[in-house]
Structure formats: C-alpha cells, structure tokens
Design a protein around this motif. Sequence first.
Motif, PDB file in Angstrom:
ATOM      1  N   LEU A  27      78.859 106.460  54.792  1.00 20.72           N
ATOM      2  CA  LEU A  27      79.205 105.097  55.188  1.00 20.72           C
ATOM      3  C   LEU A  27      80.443 105.128  56.073  1.00 20.72           C
ATOM      4  CD1 LEU A  27      78.856 103.240  51.751  1.00 20.72           C
ATOM      5  CD2 LEU A  27      77.094 103.585  53.494  1.00 20.72           C
ATOM      6  N   GLY A  28      80.476 104.282  57.070  1.00 23.42           N
ATOM      7  CA  GLY A  28      81.639 104.200  57.948  1.00 23.42           C
ATOM      8  C   GLY A  28      81.306 104.637  59.362  1.00 23.42           C
ATOM      9  N   PRO A  29      82.325 104.802  60.195  1.00 22.30           N
ATOM     10  CA  PRO A  29      83.745 104.846  59.801  1.00 22.30           C
ATOM     11  C   PRO A  29      84.365 103.463  59.609  1.00 22.30           C
ATOM     12  CG  PRO A  29      83.556 105.137  62.173  1.00 22.30           C
ATOM     13  CD  PRO A  29      82.155 105.055  61.642  1.00 22.30           C
ATOM     14  N   TYR A  30      85.311 103.418  58.689  1.00 22.28           N
ATOM     15  CA  TYR A  30      86.206 102.285  58.540  1.00 22.28           C
ATOM     16  C   TYR A  30      87.495 102.691  59.266  1.00 22.28           C
ATOM     17  CZ  TYR A  30      82.778 101.468  54.876  1.00 22.28           C
ATOM     18  OH  TYR A  30      81.605 101.304  54.192  1.00 22.28           O
ATOM     19  N   THR A  31      87.769 102.007  60.358  1.00 21.72           N
ATOM     20  CA  THR A  31      88.823 102.458  61.272  1.00 21.72           C
ATOM     21  C   THR A  31      90.091 101.642  61.090  1.00 21.72           C
ATOM     22  OG1 THR A  31      87.151 103.141  62.884  1.00 21.72           O
ATOM     23  CG2 THR A  31      89.401 102.889  63.685  1.00 21.72           C
ATOM     24  N   PHE A  32      91.221 102.349  61.068  1.00 23.60           N
ATOM     25  CA  PHE A  32      92.526 101.728  60.880  1.00 23.60           C
ATOM     26  C   PHE A  32      93.472 102.207  61.980  1.00 23.60           C
ATOM     27  CE2 PHE A  32      90.410 102.056  56.862  1.00 23.60           C
ATOM     28  CZ  PHE A  32      90.698 100.877  56.183  1.00 23.60           C
ATOM     29  N   ARG A  33      94.233 101.295  62.527  1.00 21.19           N
ATOM     30  CA  ARG A  33      95.320 101.661  63.435  1.00 21.19           C
ATOM     31  C   ARG A  33      96.458 102.204  62.584  1.00 21.19           C
ATOM     32  NH1 ARG A  33      97.660  99.754  68.324  1.00 21.19           N
ATOM     33  NH2 ARG A  33      99.457 101.086  68.750  1.00 21.19           N
ATOM     34  N   GLU A  34      96.947 103.395  62.919  1.00 17.61           N
ATOM     35  CA  GLU A  34      97.982 104.042  62.112  1.00 17.61           C
ATOM     36  C   GLU A  34      99.311 104.056  62.856  1.00 17.61           C
ATOM     37  OE1 GLU A  34      98.804 108.413  60.037  1.00 17.61           O
ATOM     38  OE2 GLU A  34      96.759 107.631  60.200  1.00 17.61           O
ATOM     39  N   ILE A  35     100.348 103.620  62.171  1.00 19.57           N
ATOM     40  CA  ILE A  35     101.700 103.591  62.731  1.00 19.57           C
ATOM     41  C   ILE A  35     102.616 104.413  61.832  1.00 19.57           C
ATOM     42  CG2 ILE A  35     103.651 102.110  63.354  1.00 19.57           C
ATOM     43  CD1 ILE A  35     101.598  99.826  63.697  1.00 19.57           C
ATOM     44  N   HIS A  36     103.439 105.246  62.443  1.00 18.64           N
ATOM     45  CA  HIS A  36     104.403 106.049  61.694  1.00 18.64           C
ATOM     46  C   HIS A  36     105.808 105.512  61.939  1.00 18.64           C
ATOM     47  CE1 HIS A  36     101.680 109.878  61.398  1.00 18.64           C
ATOM     48  NE2 HIS A  36     101.124 108.792  60.903  1.00 18.64           N
ATOM     49  N   GLU A  37     106.535 105.328  60.854  1.00 24.50           N
ATOM     50  CA  GLU A  37     107.952 104.951  60.940  1.00 24.50           C
ATOM     51  C   GLU A  37     108.776 105.970  60.177  1.00 24.50           C
ATOM     52  OE1 GLU A  37     108.691 101.032  59.554  1.00 24.50           O
ATOM     53  OE2 GLU A  37     107.567 100.048  61.168  1.00 24.50           O
ATOM     54  N   TRP A  39      98.899 101.235  57.929  1.00 28.41           N
ATOM     55  CA  TRP A  39      97.523 101.141  58.424  1.00 28.41           C
ATOM     56  C   TRP A  39      97.100  99.683  58.555  1.00 28.41           C
ATOM     57  CZ3 TRP A  39      98.463 104.941  54.519  1.00 28.41           C
ATOM     58  CH2 TRP A  39      98.337 106.258  54.955  1.00 28.41           C
ATOM     59  N   HIS A  40      96.509  99.362  59.705  1.00 32.49           N
ATOM     60  CA  HIS A  40      95.946  98.046  59.962  1.00 32.49           C
ATOM     61  C   HIS A  40      94.457  98.208  60.239  1.00 32.49           C
ATOM     62  CE1 HIS A  40      99.946  96.225  60.210  1.00 32.49           C
ATOM     63  NE2 HIS A  40     100.306  97.217  61.025  1.00 32.49           N
ATOM     64  N   TYR A  41      93.639  97.477  59.494  1.00 32.43           N
ATOM     65  CA  TYR A  41      92.196  97.590  59.653  1.00 32.43           C
ATOM     66  C   TYR A  41      91.756  97.048  61.006  1.00 32.43           C
ATOM     67  CZ  TYR A  41      87.207  97.109  58.611  1.00 32.43           C
ATOM     68  OH  TYR A  41      85.830  97.195  58.641  1.00 32.43           O
ATOM     69  N   GLU A  42      90.880  97.794  61.674  1.00 34.56           N
ATOM     70  CA  GLU A  42      90.344  97.423  62.983  1.00 34.56           C
ATOM     71  C   GLU A  42      88.833  97.240  62.865  1.00 34.56           C
ATOM     72  OE1 GLU A  42      92.062  96.841  65.632  1.00 34.56           O
ATOM     73  OE2 GLU A  42      94.031  97.751  65.281  1.00 34.56           O
ATOM     74  N   GLU A 102      98.396 102.127  47.262  1.00 36.03           N
ATOM     75  CA  GLU A 102      99.864 102.121  47.325  1.00 36.03           C
ATOM     76  C   GLU A 102     100.448 103.138  48.307  1.00 36.03           C
ATOM     77  OE1 GLU A 102     101.923 102.069  43.615  1.00 36.03           O
ATOM     78  OE2 GLU A 102     101.197 100.069  43.120  1.00 36.03           O
ATOM     79  N   ARG A 103      99.597 103.645  49.192  1.00 35.27           N
ATOM     80  CA  ARG A 103     100.125 104.522  50.236  1.00 35.27           C
ATOM     81  C   ARG A 103     100.546 103.736  51.471  1.00 35.27           C
ATOM     82  NH1 ARG A 103      96.920 110.019  51.372  1.00 35.27           N
ATOM     83  NH2 ARG A 103      98.709 110.155  52.770  1.00 35.27           N
ATOM     84  N   ASN A 104      99.890 102.602  51.710  1.00 40.27           N
ATOM     85  CA  ASN A 104     100.204 101.817  52.904  1.00 40.27           C
ATOM     86  C   ASN A 104     101.637 101.296  52.832  1.00 40.27           C
ATOM     87  OD1 ASN A 104      99.848 100.540  55.327  1.00 40.27           O
ATOM     88  ND2 ASN A 104      98.100  99.303  54.697  1.00 40.27           N
ATOM     89  N   GLU A 105     102.453 101.710  53.805  1.00 38.42           N
ATOM     90  CA  GLU A 105     103.860 101.329  53.919  1.00 38.42           C
ATOM     91  C   GLU A 105     104.743 101.975  52.862  1.00 38.42           C
ATOM     92  OE1 GLU A 105     104.924  97.322  54.985  1.00 38.42           O
ATOM     93  OE2 GLU A 105     102.839  96.808  55.405  1.00 38.42           O
ATOM     94  N   SER A 106     104.234 102.965  52.136  1.00 32.00           N
ATOM     95  CA  SER A 106     105.069 103.656  51.166  1.00 32.00           C
ATOM     96  C   SER A 106     106.038 104.596  51.879  1.00 32.00           C
ATOM     97  CB  SER A 106     104.204 104.451  50.187  1.00 32.00           C
ATOM     98  OG  SER A 106     105.014 105.297  49.378  1.00 32.00           O
TER      99      SER A 106
END
Length: 492
Positions: free
Chosen positions: A90-100, A120-123, A222-226
């Motif tokens: 199933l997928g892909p479920y695509t996310f825009r990834e940003i590193h800070e 990650w932001h869902y696209e 709990e990984r998003n923005e951790s």
Amino acid sequence: MCSRCSNKAKQWWSIGISALICVLALVFGVAWPLIVRSETEKLLLLQPGSQVFENWKEPPVPMYLEIYLWNWTNTEDYRSDGYKPRLEQLGPYTFREIHERVDLQWNDDFTLSFYQKRIWHYEPQLSTGDLENDIVISINPILLTVGFATKDNPLQSWLDLMINASPHVIDSPFYVVRAKEILFEGHDDYFLESLLYIVEQAPEIIGDVELPPFDKFGWFYERNESKTYDGKFTVGTGVDAFETMGMMHLWNNVRQTVFYRGECGLVHGSTGEIWPPFQEYYNTNVTVFSPDICSSMSLEFDGDFSLHGVDGFKWKGNERPFDNGHRYIETECQCTAPKEECPVLAPGVLDVSRCKWGAPATVSYPHFYLADQTYRDAVDGMNPDKEQHEFVLALEPHTGVPLTVKAQLQVNLMVKQYGLTLLEGIPDVMLPILWFRQRADLSEELANDIKLLLILPDIGMYIGIGLGVVGAICLGLALYFSLIIWRTDKSV
C-alpha cells in the motif's frame, strides 16, 4: 604611447606596460585560483556565517519521505497446512520532510553538537491511497516483542496466562488499523496500556522486558517534531581539517554504541547531508551513519553521475551492510547473539532489536532486494527491483554537496510463536512491515550556483592566459620597436 616622448621614454613605457600585463597574467593564472580556493573554503566550512552552515541549518532542497505499508491479506487461515503470508503493498504515503537543528553547541575540539528535529507534512497530491481510511492488517508488534523478550524467561508463563485470561485486552495476534494510526497517529493498544500499568505498579513482575516509552503504538508515533528521538549528534566542523567536516564524532555522547560489537558499534561516517569538500572521492566507498539503525552503512562506489549539468560520483548500497559475516568477515560483529552462535540470520537483513526496545526487528532493502532468496520465498508479494529499491547517493566532490539521495530501507519483524499461546500456529517468517524511501534532489537553482563556483578558478586561468598572450605580443612589439625603430633618441 605618447607621441611627444623621447624614444628612450617610449622604450621604457612600452616595456614597462608589457611587463605589467605579464605580471597581471601571472597573478590571474596563479594567485586567482588560490584566492578563489581561500574564499571557497570559508563558504564550505561548517561555521557560523558560512553558506554551508546556513544551508545545513535550513536546507533549501525539498526532501520527501515516501512510506509503503505491507498489508497481510490472508490472515484468516494462517494455521492451515502449507500456509504462506500473502502481502499487498500500500502507498506510497508521501510526506514533505523538514530538518531543524536545535541546541547547537560549538565545542573546543572543532566539533559541533546538536539535536535534530524531523518534521513531516502529509502531501496527499503526491501520495497513492488514502492515509485516513486505508486499512492495514499486520502482526501485533507488542505481543511479538513480549514473546521475543521473554522466550527464555520464567516470566513468560505468567505473561502468557495473563494474556489468555484477558481476551478483552487482546484476543488476536493481528493489528487491524488505519494507515494513519500505524504510522504517525498511533493505535490504542490495550495490551500495551496494561503492560505499562503493570510496569508502573510492580516493575519486578515484568523483569527485563523493555517496552516502548509510549502510550500508543505507531512506527513513527511521537517522532514528528521530536527533538530527542534521533539522539544527540556531534560532528566535525572541518575548521581543523576538511576531511572531518560533517563526520560523526559522537552519538549520544559516546563513540561506541552498546547495540553491536566492535567496529559495528563504532560511531562514524557522515549524517548524509553534508560531506567534506575537496576530497578524492573517486573509486572509494563512503559511510553514512543512520540513527534509525543505530549504526553506519558503507556504500559502494558506482561511477559517474550528473544532474542539471553538475558532474559528480554515485554510490550504492550493496550486500555488505546486511551481510552478517557470511561474505564479509568484518560484518560478523552485526550479529547480536553470543559470538560462538553467529551468524544467526541469513544475509540480507540487519538485526536492530537492541536498537528498537527489544522488538524482534530487522532492517533490509525493500522487497528483500539483494537478500537471501529464503526471505523472499517465505512470503508472497516480494518483487525486488534494482531501479526501484537500490539505495543511492551522489555527491559533487569539489563542494561535497549531495546531488541526489534515495535512501530506502525496509522494516521487518521476526515472526515466531515464541512460546505464547496466542501466537500458536503463526508461521515462522521474516515478515515485511513497511518500507520507506527518503529522497532529495539538487534543485536547478542551486546547481547553477555550484557551476559558477566550480568555474571561478578557470575564469582566472583563462584571463591569465589571455593577458599572457597579450603581454607577450606587447613585449615582442616593444622589443622590436626599441631595437629597430627607436634606436636613436629623437625628441619631438
């Protein structure tokens, strides 16, 4: 040339100007590349104010995470003779990834320590399927982890009794959840909640069983923005030596992790986004450190590469990173069993159980690409393809800038009964759970900036050559006129 000057003055002026042109040619031909190199070095070091630092802190290149889930479609008859799991991708479920990068600490030994937030932001427009409503069936990872962790522990009989006596808590070895729950949102697992309650009230009952520190289960829960999930990185800045720039020195303040023996537990390699400039990368392997596997991966040199007119080199993931000592003796230390029992796993998967809270998890390339045939034969649905599933990295060697990244790995679970009644009859397989592709490509705008940076030394050389030719002609004419035309001093 002044018409009213004496022939002697004309001689001095003509020879002087010609010599000056030759000196300028020498400056542009020799000094210019040195000046450009010096200024380029300032741009490419990991230090406050440099272009590399600014791009590293806020990456200008779009990065995407594509996640594919494996749906177990024939769980209803898993206890039948000759059974084989049938998997649907199933997928892909695509996310825009940003590193800070946060909590930056500049150290006295020319290193930089920091934490990394991944956001990650869902696209949906770049995705296939419905993240909100797609249903995924897979093995219950918490149940499997408990069985794996207690397989040689007297506590297992007590836990098994508790499981069987509490059908309202867990009555099936399978998860039936929505895609968004098994990824980022998390699934309400009453069995996990019960275990966490027991740990809180009477930790001695569970013993050494390690549980995920979350109240729900999701592979990215709990990984998003951790800030802390990926750990604390300490990398070289390159100020002391170019070859140290972006290279890992410490992870979570240690040079050697506890997850693997010897060299396999050594923290080394690049984090993947910045690489030392001015290096001889041709025909050499490179190493990438990944917190997802608590280890480093060595990538094999794979020839030339070009993107938007910028030339570089390419590397690929070969059999070596997941070999387990079968073909490469130095990978024997990947085995987490007692040394005399190794290797335990066939080549093609890496045991990451110690890295993932004791879960019986492994990592491989997607679809068991380059893995032992037995893994693919044990389940239906595997279609490994070099073009689709190869791990790829390309760099421009002068600047160390990545041209393209296609990092892709698959998460698997070692499925067995592990002595639990609820897992009785479950097939003994290496079960693919999900695979992901992290991809980024150099933009055309940045490619143009790199091309300009690369030709700057040549511009000086070409100007130097041009001035040298002009200077030589002028000097020749000056000597000709001085020796033939202006031999006598006739003032006007």
